[in-house]
Design a protein around this motif. Structure first.
Motif, short mmCIF file in Angstrom:
data_model
loop_
_atom_site.label_atom_id
_atom_site.label_comp_id
_atom_site.label_asym_id
_atom_site.label_seq_id
_atom_site.Cartn_x
_atom_site.Cartn_y
_atom_site.Cartn_z
N MET A 148 -27.47 32.69 -70.68
CA MET A 148 -27.25 31.70 -69.61
C MET A 148 -28.30 31.87 -68.53
O MET A 148 -28.67 32.99 -68.20
N ASP A 149 -28.77 30.80 -67.97
CA ASP A 149 -29.85 30.87 -66.99
C ASP A 149 -29.38 31.52 -65.69
O ASP A 149 -28.20 31.48 -65.33
N ARG A 155 -34.02 22.53 -57.14
CA ARG A 155 -35.43 22.26 -57.35
C ARG A 155 -36.05 23.50 -57.95
O ARG A 155 -35.41 24.56 -57.99
N VAL A 156 -37.28 23.38 -58.40
CA VAL A 156 -38.04 24.52 -58.90
C VAL A 156 -39.19 24.77 -57.93
O VAL A 156 -39.87 23.82 -57.50
N MET A 215 -40.97 25.40 -67.00
CA MET A 215 -42.10 25.89 -66.21
C MET A 215 -41.70 27.13 -65.42
O MET A 215 -42.46 28.10 -65.34
N GLN A 216 -40.49 27.11 -64.87
CA GLN A 216 -40.05 28.26 -64.08
C GLN A 216 -39.82 29.48 -64.96
O GLN A 216 -40.19 30.60 -64.60
N ARG A 217 -39.24 29.27 -66.14
CA ARG A 217 -39.02 30.40 -67.05
C ARG A 217 -40.34 31.04 -67.48
O ARG A 217 -40.46 32.26 -67.55
N GLY A 222 -44.39 37.03 -64.78
CA GLY A 222 -44.35 37.67 -63.48
C GLY A 222 -45.23 37.01 -62.44
O GLY A 222 -45.62 37.63 -61.46
N GLY A 223 -45.53 35.76 -62.67
CA GLY A 223 -46.39 35.05 -61.73
C GLY A 223 -45.67 33.94 -61.02
O GLY A 223 -44.45 33.85 -61.05
#
Length: 214
Positions: A1-2, A9-10, A203-205, A211-212
């Protein structure tokens, strides 16, 4: 699960935003909205459908899928989940999922509570049902406002990288149709591109994996 309980938002420096449309009533505005998106070259957006609407307008729901847009669940009926018990919530979520799958072939996991209304109990319950809860950080209020430029002003100045924009594709809110082309034009002029909610999350994952930052 996230890791995020609710996605608003991201955080990204990239000029991307997610157009999202809640759909709970009618067929004229939803069909016209699909045509407008096509006319303006928008191929990525996320539609949150109620189960009962999907059952009433299966051809429109299938057209959303056929156009390649992302589909999430908006519950079965448009009711405030905070006022209902957990058993009711589970029944509604599963019923909505079955209705949407039957008509579109999509097994929804993205979930937007009707009205965006939730509290910690509702969030916990939805997460136990493996739902990814999607809210927004930019609200057009297009269901309420009739002045097109007030709608536009609620969106364009507040959109930033990774924003989730809330609009509607429901009868009888024709103002949404008039405001959308103006919003698209102004956001494009500012350099924004349009993606789905799932693409924002991906994109966030990916950024977290290396690690950026985005």
């Amino acid at each position: 699960m996230d890791s995020w309980p609710v996605l608003y938002r991201v955080d990204t420096k990239k000029k991307v935003v997610a157009l999202t449309f809640d759909v709970a009533n009618g067929r004229r505005v939803p069909l016209r909205m699909l045509s407008l998106l096509q006319e303006h070259g928008i191929h990525k957006a996320t539609f949150f459908l109620t189960g009962i609407w999907t059952e009433m307008h299966p051809q429109v729901a299938r057209k959303i899928r056929e156009k390649g847009f992302e589909i999430g669940s908006h519950g079965y009926r448009h009711q405030d989940y905070r006022r209902q018990n957990n058993a009711w919530i589970e029944h509604e979520v599963k019923k909505a999922g079955k209705a949407i799958f039957k008509e579109t072939g999509v097994r929804t996991r993205l979930f937007r509570p009707p009205g965006g209304d939730m509290n910690p109990r509702v969030v916990r319950k939805l997460r136990t049902l493996d739902q990814l809860i999607v809210h927004w950080d930019v609200d057009s209020l297009d269901w309420k406002l009739t002045d097109i430029y007030k709608i536009v002003k609620r969106v364009v100045p507040h959109a930033r990288g990774g924003s989730i924009l809330l609009l509607h594709a429901c009868d009888p809110w024709y103002q949404s149709l008039t405001a959308l082309p103006v919003i698209l034009k102004k956001l494009r002029k500012k350099g924004f591109h349009f993606v789905t909610v799932s693409e924002l999350m991906r994109m966030q994952r990916q950024a977290q994996a290396v690690g950026g930052s985005l």
